[in-house]
Design a protein around this motif. Structure first.
Motif, mmCIF file in Angstrom:
data_model
loop_
_atom_site.group_PDB
_atom_site.id
_atom_site.type_symbol
_atom_site.label_atom_id
_atom_site.label_comp_id
_atom_site.label_asym_id
_atom_site.label_seq_id
_atom_site.Cartn_x
_atom_site.Cartn_y
_atom_site.Cartn_z
ATOM 1 N N GLY A 43 -7.117 -2.798 11.906
ATOM 2 C CA GLY A 43 -6.637 -2.896 10.537
ATOM 3 C C GLY A 43 -6.386 -4.320 10.103
ATOM 4 O O GLY A 43 -6.358 -5.248 10.921
ATOM 5 N N ILE A 81 -3.519 -1.901 6.174
ATOM 6 C CA ILE A 81 -4.646 -1.055 5.786
ATOM 7 C C ILE A 81 -5.500 -0.742 7.015
ATOM 8 O O ILE A 81 -5.889 -1.644 7.765
ATOM 9 N N LEU A 82 -5.809 0.522 7.220
ATOM 10 C CA LEU A 82 -6.594 0.960 8.370
ATOM 11 C C LEU A 82 -7.978 0.327 8.355
ATOM 12 O O LEU A 82 -8.647 0.280 7.322
ATOM 13 N N PRO A 100 -5.123 15.263 6.592
ATOM 14 C CA PRO A 100 -5.961 14.110 6.961
ATOM 15 C C PRO A 100 -6.017 13.923 8.474
ATOM 16 O O PRO A 100 -5.024 14.156 9.174
ATOM 17 N N ASP A 132 -4.182 8.443 6.790
ATOM 18 C CA ASP A 132 -4.329 8.402 5.339
ATOM 19 C C ASP A 132 -4.625 6.989 4.829
ATOM 20 O O ASP A 132 -4.093 6.551 3.816
ATOM 21 N N GLY A 133 -5.475 6.246 5.570
ATOM 22 C CA GLY A 133 -5.874 4.914 5.146
ATOM 23 C C GLY A 133 -4.915 3.810 5.519
ATOM 24 O O GLY A 133 -5.160 2.637 5.202
ATOM 25 N N LEU A 134 -3.813 4.151 6.188
ATOM 26 C CA LEU A 134 -2.820 3.160 6.591
ATOM 27 C C LEU A 134 -2.783 3.066 8.111
ATOM 28 O O LEU A 134 -3.263 3.952 8.821
ATOM 29 N N ALA A 189 0.855 -1.177 0.000
ATOM 30 C CA ALA A 189 0.000 0.000 0.000
ATOM 31 C C ALA A 189 0.888 1.222 0.000
ATOM 32 O O ALA A 189 2.014 1.191 0.468
ATOM 33 N N GLY A 195 -3.556 5.431 12.917
ATOM 34 C CA GLY A 195 -4.129 5.372 11.586
ATOM 35 C C GLY A 195 -3.961 6.709 10.890
ATOM 36 O O GLY A 195 -4.248 7.762 11.474
ATOM 37 N N THR A 237 -5.782 9.011 13.541
ATOM 38 C CA THR A 237 -6.489 8.185 14.517
ATOM 39 C C THR A 237 -5.485 7.513 15.440
ATOM 40 O O THR A 237 -4.501 6.931 14.970
ATOM 41 N N SER A 249 1.038 5.777 0.265
ATOM 42 C CA SER A 249 0.364 6.968 0.760
ATOM 43 C C SER A 249 0.769 8.155 -0.086
ATOM 44 O O SER A 249 1.885 8.227 -0.600
ATOM 45 N N THR A 256 -9.539 10.649 17.625
ATOM 46 C CA THR A 256 -9.187 11.230 16.329
ATOM 47 C C THR A 256 -8.631 12.627 16.543
ATOM 48 O O THR A 256 -9.257 13.457 17.216
#
Length: 526
Positions: free
Chosen positions: A232, A236-237, A165, A82-84, A22, A80, A168, A24, A259
């Protein structure tokens, strides 16, 4: 559907799956340069000791020397972004995050008093992102709580019209519930007084996490695999925590989630701070509340004789054993045993322990038991009721006709009642009666060269039953493995690597600790 009991146990030849790749879009143009990896640092307090791995922010917490996280370090801080997801890789999970990059690790300071608590500061880069996480861990001797203060800081903010972004932060663990006089690894999920975690088997010990400031955005206690999946899968988050607690007795994980929104309000913030406690030790319930919540925990095992094949016209006798492994008494248990009357003729059902038949229907038999007392930890005994049920296989039934069945049941207690199912049997119609000391299970592949990963599968154990695993060598010696737990349907899948073993014919053995069922299969190293 089978569930993998454990993915990676190196001492027994296990291997994990490599993560998917993955990327970023927020890697800085000048990524941070990693400092040399500092060693694990430990606050040696009393009754708690707290250790931090500055490479991945994995933690180990011990109460009076008893480790409270599974596998020692299956807990800590995760981020967490950016989706990672970034952090450590817990045992028995699909979570395999990107690593942190160590920035600094202080020595332990302080004397452990309220005026001068033990303290250590750990700082990492969130991968190659322009984000630094600093956590300060502190502890006062005699306390059942350690404190953690987090600062999430954007070092080189790259502000765009879309803003930065959100970040988390998760903190939690696979709780091992390693307290005196209690079963290791299991507890009752709770959310009480702002603490999410688990109560021990006797409900006198509490393990969990409590937000100080700001309030946690979300919390979660669940089966350990579901808990890690919420953070995750691979790197991946995941979907995050869901503000739920599984109050059933089981092997769980728990944690808190926040968050950090660094893109609002303008002017943009560049950091946020979070504070929390970890709580581990004796926090007794009130006696009335404890008594009110004590629940039964019923298991039913069926043991047919013969156990593998029965001839047409022959009798098969089932020993059905009902046991209560809970801390509360069961008022009664109602069993429903299915059978096909076109294949099996019901002869009788008897019990010397007071159970009785309440109904014989078209394709089922219902039996009700008297009450079963609570488990006696001091005497190390559980209450049991045994029932014998006999069927005759009708003449003319075709060979290999399956006779497998599963008993379902419900019980009433002073808590919230419950329901479950027994093990499933392997019985078939055979040319003659076939009783075996060990039943067969499957292996894939059956043979392979050194380096082959073998997968062993069984679906015939009790739900959540502890299962001892070992293998026999060609020379006849026994190599002991770990004890696993079957899933909610009684399935167990174990993967095994033969690295370091000599060629020859081996056999893998599973033994149910409660059902007393033994299963085995040969495998060949070429």
């Amino acid at each position: 559907m089978f569930v993998i009991a454990l993915l990676a146990l190196l001492a027994f030849g296990f291997s994990s799956v490599a993560p998917a790749s993955a990327t970023s879009s927020l890697k800085p143009s000048n990524p941070p340069v990693p400092n040399p990896a500092p060693p694990i640092t430990t606050i040696n307090g009393s009754p708690l000791t707290i250790s931090i791995n500055p490479m991945n922010l994995a933690m180990a917490v011990a109460y009076e020397g008893r480790q409270q996280f599974y596998d020692g370090f299956d807990g800590g801080t995760f981020v967490g972004f950016d989706g990672l997801v970034f952090g450590s890789s817990p045992s028995g999970s699909y979570l395999n995050p990107y690593p942190f990059i160590p920035f600094s690790q202080s020595p332990v300071t302080g004397t452990g008093t309220a005026a001068d608590p033990f303290q250590m500061t750990t700082s990492v880069w969130v991968g190659e992102m322009p984000v630094r996480l600093t956590q300060v861990t502190s502890y006062v001797n005699g306390d059942l709580r350690y404190r953690m203060d987090f600062t999430v800081q954007v070092i080189t903010p790259d502000k765009t019209d879309e803003g930065f972004p959100p970040i988390t932060l998760f903190h939690g663990a696979d709780l091992d519930m390693n307290f005196p006089g209690n079963t290791l690894g299991e507890g009752y999920g709770v959310y009480e007084n702002g603490i999410v975690g688990e109560r021990s088997e006797d409900r006198q010990y509490l393990a969990g996490f409590q937000a100080i400031s700001p309030p946690a955005e979300k919390y979660m206690e669940a089966d350990y695999a579901l808990f890690w999946d919420a953070i995750g899968t691979d790197e991946i988050l995941g979907p995050g925590f869901d503000n739920t607690v599984d109050s059933e007795y089981g092997d769980g994980g728990a944690g808190l989630q926040w968050t950090c929104k660094l893109d609002e309000p303008a002017p943009y913030a560049t950091s946020c701070t979070i504070s929390m406690y970890g709580v581990f030790g004796p926090v007794p319930l009130e006696k009335e509340k404890e008594k009110e919540k004590a629940a039964a925990d019923i298991y039913i095992v069926q043991r047919p004789t013969p156990n593998y094949g029965v001839g047409a016209g022959e009798i098969v006798e089932y020993e059905v054993e009902v046991s209560n492994r809970g801390l509360g008494s069961a008022k009664n248990v109602v069993l429903k045993m299915p059978f096909d009357p076109a294949i099996l003729e019901l002869l009788d059902a008897v019990s010397d322990d007071g159970a009785w038949v309440t109904e014989v229907g078209d394709g089922y038999l219902i039996i009700k038991t008297p009450g079963l007392g609570a488990r006696n930890d001091k005497a190390q005994t559980v209450a049991k009721i045994k029932i014998k049920i006999r069927f005759r296989v009708r003449e003319g039934i075709a060979l290999w006709t399956p006779l497998a069945n599963r008993i379902t049941f419900e019980w009433k207690d002073s808590a919230k009642n419950g329901k479950g199912s027994s093990n499933i049997t392997m019985l078939i119609v055979a040319e003659a009666n076939d009783q075996r000391e060990a039943l067969p299970m499957s292996v894939d592949p059956a043979a392979g060269p050194v380096g082959t990963v073998f997968t062993f599968t069984s679906q015939y154990f009790l739900p959540r039953e502890p299962i001892t695993v070992w293998y026999n060598t060609p020379e006849g010696s026994v190599s002991a493995g770990p004890t696993y737990k079957a899933d909610e349907d009684g399935n167990l899948i174990v993967t095994f690597s033969n690295e370091g073993l000599e060629p020859g014919t081996y056999s893998m053995v599973f033994r149910g600790n409660w059902s007393e069922l033994t299963m085995t299969v040969p495998f060949v190293i070429e």
